[in-house]
Design a protein around this motif. Structure first.
Motif: not given
Length: 114
Positions: A14-15, A109-111
């Motif tokens: 992620d980003d 993975d922020k989620s």
């Protein structure tokens, strides 16, 4: 994680990616510069995602095969990488220690809730 040859980047989730030409880490839109050794180590991790990498292999990769570097010095660089890569360095989710074996890099993975 993947290498984009045209852009010389290695995606880290992620980003987040490593820019191989500029030798920096881009995380959440912020450009982070690492020391040369920390960058080499993170690049090695990124080129081997999901693989357990021993401390000995990391020392050879970061300092050279004939290096006399101690593991304590490696730990300093692992903590430096975590401080740059992780949202909560004290509770790493991306760069994990596998006790008695080495370290492993997972994509950001922020989620993900661990």
């Amino acid at each position: 994680m993947r290498v984009d040859e045209e852009e010389s980047r290695i995606g880290l989730g992620d980003d987040c990616y490593l820019d191989l030409d500029g030798e920096f880490l881009m995380k959440d839109g912020e450009r982070l510069f690492l020391t040369a050794i920390a960058f080499r180590l993170l690049r090695f991790f990124a080129e081997h995602p999901g693989e357990i990498i021993s401390s000995q292999d990391l020392i050879r990769r970061g300092w050279g095969k004939d290096s006399m570097v101690e593991r304590d010095e490696l730990y300093v660089y692992i903590n430096t990488i975590r401080a740059s890569l992780e949202d909560t360095p004290g509770r790493p989710r991306c760069l994990r220690t596998i006790r008695g074996q080495g370290y492993i890099l997972y994509p950001r993975d922020k989620s993900s809730l661990w």
